[in-house]
Design a protein around this motif. Structure first.
Motif, PDB file in Angstrom:
ATOM      1  N   HIS A 223      61.657  42.437  35.837  1.00  0.00           N
ATOM      2  CA  HIS A 223      61.100  41.342  36.635  1.00  0.00           C
ATOM      3  C   HIS A 223      59.871  40.726  35.962  1.00  0.00           C
ATOM      4  O   HIS A 223      59.721  39.490  35.932  1.00  0.00           O
ATOM      5  N   ARG A 224      59.000  41.570  35.412  1.00  0.00           N
ATOM      6  CA  ARG A 224      57.812  41.038  34.734  1.00  0.00           C
ATOM      7  C   ARG A 224      58.197  40.213  33.508  1.00  0.00           C
ATOM      8  O   ARG A 224      57.588  39.182  33.223  1.00  0.00           O
ATOM      9  N   ASP A 225      59.184  40.684  32.779  1.00  0.00           N
ATOM     10  CA  ASP A 225      59.621  39.943  31.604  1.00  0.00           C
ATOM     11  C   ASP A 225      60.196  38.587  32.010  1.00  0.00           C
ATOM     12  O   ASP A 225      59.973  37.572  31.325  1.00  0.00           O
ATOM     13  N   LEU A 226      60.931  38.569  33.120  1.00  0.00           N
ATOM     14  CA  LEU A 226      61.502  37.314  33.585  1.00  0.00           C
ATOM     15  C   LEU A 226      60.405  36.346  34.045  1.00  0.00           C
ATOM     16  O   LEU A 226      60.431  35.150  33.718  1.00  0.00           O
ATOM     17  N   VAL A 227      59.416  36.865  34.794  1.00  0.00           N
ATOM     18  CA  VAL A 227      58.319  36.003  35.274  1.00  0.00           C
ATOM     19  C   VAL A 227      57.527  35.442  34.103  1.00  0.00           C
ATOM     20  O   VAL A 227      57.148  34.261  34.090  1.00  0.00           O
ATOM     21  N   ARG A 228      57.272  36.283  33.077  1.00  0.00           N
ATOM     22  CA  ARG A 228      56.535  35.811  31.911  1.00  0.00           C
ATOM     23  C   ARG A 228      57.295  34.677  31.231  1.00  0.00           C
ATOM     24  O   ARG A 228      56.708  33.687  30.772  1.00  0.00           O
ATOM     25  N   HIS A 229      58.609  34.819  31.155  1.00  0.00           N
ATOM     26  CA  HIS A 229      59.430  33.789  30.520  1.00  0.00           C
ATOM     27  C   HIS A 229      59.396  32.485  31.331  1.00  0.00           C
ATOM     28  O   HIS A 229      59.377  31.381  30.760  1.00  0.00           O
TER      29      HIS A 229
END
Length: 285
Positions: A223-229
């Protein structure tokens, strides 16, 4: 008729009282089969000696010798029942040792064939366990040392009435404690345990449950990787507003004062940012 016994009757009575007890048919049968096998083996070796190797008659007598002495292989294989290896495989390996013993046996030396063959059969089975059965192959020196550690452990357990310590085993064998520990680890390499094995009979959780646990933070990594993207696709001001709101935990009033804009404008920018993020999120789409 008189009450006195004749000489013949006395002799028969004494003979009957001093004679050894007779064996039952069940007790005499194995002894008879063993004697018959030894006699047959001796005769067959006498025939084999007179035959030319490779001829059909030589092969026939050799095969008869193998079949006659298979009980010797089964007896030797029974010593390894605790290894949890299929007994059929162990017997096959022992039969190879029996064949080698037959090919090397010299009846003129005056040694009984079972006495000569047993070390060869057992040695072949031990090599099989050493080289093929272990899940993790260990060096030969370590395996041989493990056998010594095993023997020393049994001797010291009998002497002390308890399980000996690593230091006591090392002192007995004149080796280091690290070598003893390495041998113990090597002894555990015969079998691998499945991580997904069913729970053990003593009620303890399975091996997989005892080795680790599921980290709840792992779900947040994706989820964090997706939000950062997604965040990098927003304008810089909207990124800053989101960081102030959800990372610094500022209210909309505090954000409006920080940026010098109205609170209503901050609210509109947040709503527009959420809309962009939702439309760019391919998972929700």
């Amino acid at each position: 008729m008189t009450d006195e016994l004749t000489n013949e009757e006395v002799a028969l009575t004494v003979s009957a009282s001093t004679a050894p007890p007779q064996e039952t048919p069940q007790e005499a049968a194995p002894r008879s089969r063993g004697a018959d096998t030894r006699a047959l083996t001796q005769v067959l070796f006498g025939q084999l000696k007179e035959l030319q190797p490779g001829t059909p008659e030589h092969n026939r007598v050799r095969t008869a010798l193998i079949e006659a002495n298979l009980p010797l292989v089964r007896y030797a294989a029974a010593r390894f029942r605790s290894r949890n290896e299929p007994m059929e495989d162990v017997i096959q390996v022992g039969t190879i040792g029996l064949i080698n013993a037959i090919d090397r046996f010299d009846p003129d030396r005056g040694v009984q064939f079972p006495t000569f063959a047993m070390p060869t059969v057992v040695g072949e089975i031990k090599r099989y366990f050493r080289d093929n059965v272990r899940t993790v192959h260990v060096p030969r020196r370590l395996h041989e040392l493990w056998v010594q550690v095993n023997g020393a452990t049994e001797d010291l357990t009998t002497a002390f009435g308890r399980t000996p310590t690593t230091a006591e085993i090392a002192q007995r064998l004149r080796i280091t404690e690290d070598e003893v520990l390495s041998c113990i680890e090597a002894g555990r390499s015969y079998h691998a345990t499945s991580l997904e094995a069913a729970q053990e009979g003593d009620g303890l959780p399975g091996l997989l449950d005892r080795l680790g646990y599921e980290d709840p933070a792992l779900d947040g990594v994706e989820h964090r990787d997706l939000v950062r993207h997604l965040l990098v696709q927003l304008p810089e001001r909207e990124q800053r507003i989101l960081l102030l709101r959800y990372y610094s935990n500022l209210t909309q009033s505090q954000i409006s004062a920080e940026l010098g804009v109205s609170q209503m404008h901050v609210s509109r920018l947040l709503a527009r940012s959420f809309q962009r993020l939702r439309s760019a999120n391919r998972i929700d789409a």
